[in-house]
Scaffold this active site. Sequence first.
Site, PDB file in Angstrom:
ATOM      1  N   GLY A  13      -3.219  -2.303  73.107  1.00 47.99           N
ATOM      2  CA  GLY A  13      -4.322  -2.388  72.144  1.00 47.99           C
ATOM      3  C   GLY A  13      -5.016  -3.745  72.192  1.00 47.99           C
ATOM      4  CG  ASP A  34      -0.040   1.216  73.552  1.00 49.03           C
ATOM      5  OD1 ASP A  34      -0.421   0.181  72.983  1.00 49.03           O
ATOM      6  OD2 ASP A  34      -0.563   2.338  73.338  1.00 49.03           O
ATOM      7  N   GLY A  39      -5.151   2.651  72.461  1.00 51.04           N
ATOM      8  CA  GLY A  39      -5.264   1.522  73.387  1.00 51.04           C
ATOM      9  C   GLY A  39      -5.656   1.987  74.776  1.00 51.04           C
ATOM     10  CG  ASP A  59       4.958   8.581  69.718  1.00 52.00           C
ATOM     11  OD1 ASP A  59       5.196   7.729  68.835  1.00 52.00           O
ATOM     12  OD2 ASP A  59       4.409   9.677  69.482  1.00 52.00           O
ATOM     13  CG  ASN A 101      12.363   4.963  65.552  1.00 45.14           C
ATOM     14  OD1 ASN A 101      13.397   5.287  64.969  1.00 45.14           O
ATOM     15  ND2 ASN A 101      11.467   5.845  65.963  1.00 45.14           N
ATOM     16  CE1 TYR A 147      -4.077   0.699  59.945  1.00 46.42           C
ATOM     17  CE2 TYR A 147      -5.286  -0.284  58.115  1.00 46.42           C
ATOM     18  CZ  TYR A 147      -4.672  -0.407  59.349  1.00 46.42           C
ATOM     19  OH  TYR A 147      -4.664  -1.629  59.986  1.00 46.42           O
ATOM     20  CE  LYS A 151      -0.859  -1.077  59.876  1.00 44.08           C
ATOM     21  NZ  LYS A 151      -0.176  -1.762  60.966  1.00 44.08           N
ATOM     22  CB  THR A 177      -8.876  -9.816  63.951  1.00 44.77           C
ATOM     23  OG1 THR A 177      -8.209 -10.416  62.842  1.00 44.77           O
ATOM     24  CG2 THR A 177      -8.778 -10.736  65.152  1.00 44.77           C
ATOM     25  NE  ARG A 188     -11.113  -1.974  65.174  1.00 45.22           N
ATOM     26  CZ  ARG A 188      -9.867  -2.397  65.392  1.00 45.22           C
ATOM     27  NH1 ARG A 188      -9.219  -3.080  64.488  1.00 45.22           N
ATOM     28  NH2 ARG A 188      -9.259  -2.145  66.524  1.00 45.22           N
TER      29      ARG A 188
END
Length: 317
Positions: A13, A34, A39, A59, A101, A147, A151, A177, A188
């Site tokens: 990513g 990844d 990504g 994954d 994990n 999301y 998080k 960022t 974005r």
Amino acid sequence: MANQIILVTGAAGFLGSHLCDALLAEGHTVIGVDNFSTGSSVNLEHLSSESKFRFLSHDITHSFDPGRIDYVFNFASPASPVDYTRLGVETLRVGSAGTFNTLEIARKYNAGYLHASTSECYGDPEVHPQVETYWGNVNPIGPRSVYDEAKRFSEAAVMAFHRYYGVNTHLVRIFNTYGPRLQANDGRVVSNFMIQALRGESLTIYGDGSQTRSFCFVSDLIDGILRLSRSSEHLPVNIGNPDEYTILECAKEILAVTGSRSEIVHKPLPPDDPARRRPDITRARTLLGWEPKVSLREGLSRSLEYFRSSIVSHVSV
Ligand code: NAD
Ligand code: UDP
């Protein structure tokens, strides 16, 4: 410190690939993981002949064992609103099973652990600027909840592994960022406006453009993250640039940097879009001696070449 074996999830990513570069430059051995859900292998192409870099296509919602490692940076997760809306259930899974994990790996090998959390934990904030002690204003069932709640769950899991199992964990709350390798088609604001401006298409402002964001250049963010990973701080730390811009101001900066004569058009504001966002970075300043150095104008200029080259190879935004 040098020559550690470091696991980076989300390595293909935007942020993960820059983190791999920074760790390799310090002389560490890096195992990148990844599943390419958002990504791209292009972000790692330059590491193909790097002997200290190994890539694992996996994954992380399925448990795995990379062998003995000294540190885990857990960056795997869809991150843009367009991506996590498209991949809602996957986003919840990676922020729950994936976090567990990777925490289990850190626990097994007695490794350090840093989790990429987000300013979205504050939701649509009533406290401004956002301090780490603010618990947030999050809609638990709205479109962004896949999301935000993933998080927030991850933060709880990380704190639990620290409190119950003594894992040396760190939580960074990353604010918006941008920079080279931001996926050109991830929706974005910086990627959309840069691509639109360079193509001479209209810049799409959602709502009236009075909502604010505070944009951090990627090199500043990586510097802050590395400092936090080596600190003894276990509570969340904001890393972001406190210079706050309305989205309309951001559009004008991008027009100026690209020299584009694109028009600005308005489109509907997505539901639950936070009205304002600006980090209070007092903790990062005092605990880590960290301060962003790159202004929005300079960071956009440093990203220009990347976006120019990516319009050749990417589909319409
Ligand atoms: P990105 O989409 O470019 O990178 C995320 C990477 O994670 C991708 O390469 C993707 O393929 C990988 N991934 C997703 N699910 C996976 C899974 N189940 N197994 C393995 N790999 C998986 O996004 P980014 O901007 O680089 O964000 C990286 C991290 O930083 C994310 O956790 C994101 O939530 C966090 N973050 C980023 C920002 C920002 O402004 N860029 C802000 C706040 C938080
Ligand atoms: N935005 C916009 N036009 C776009 C893309 C985004 O006006 O083409 C706005 C979006 O509504 C939000 C801000 O820009 O208010 C930042 O959006 P982004 O998707 O980059 O990330 P967010 O900070 O919302 O997670």
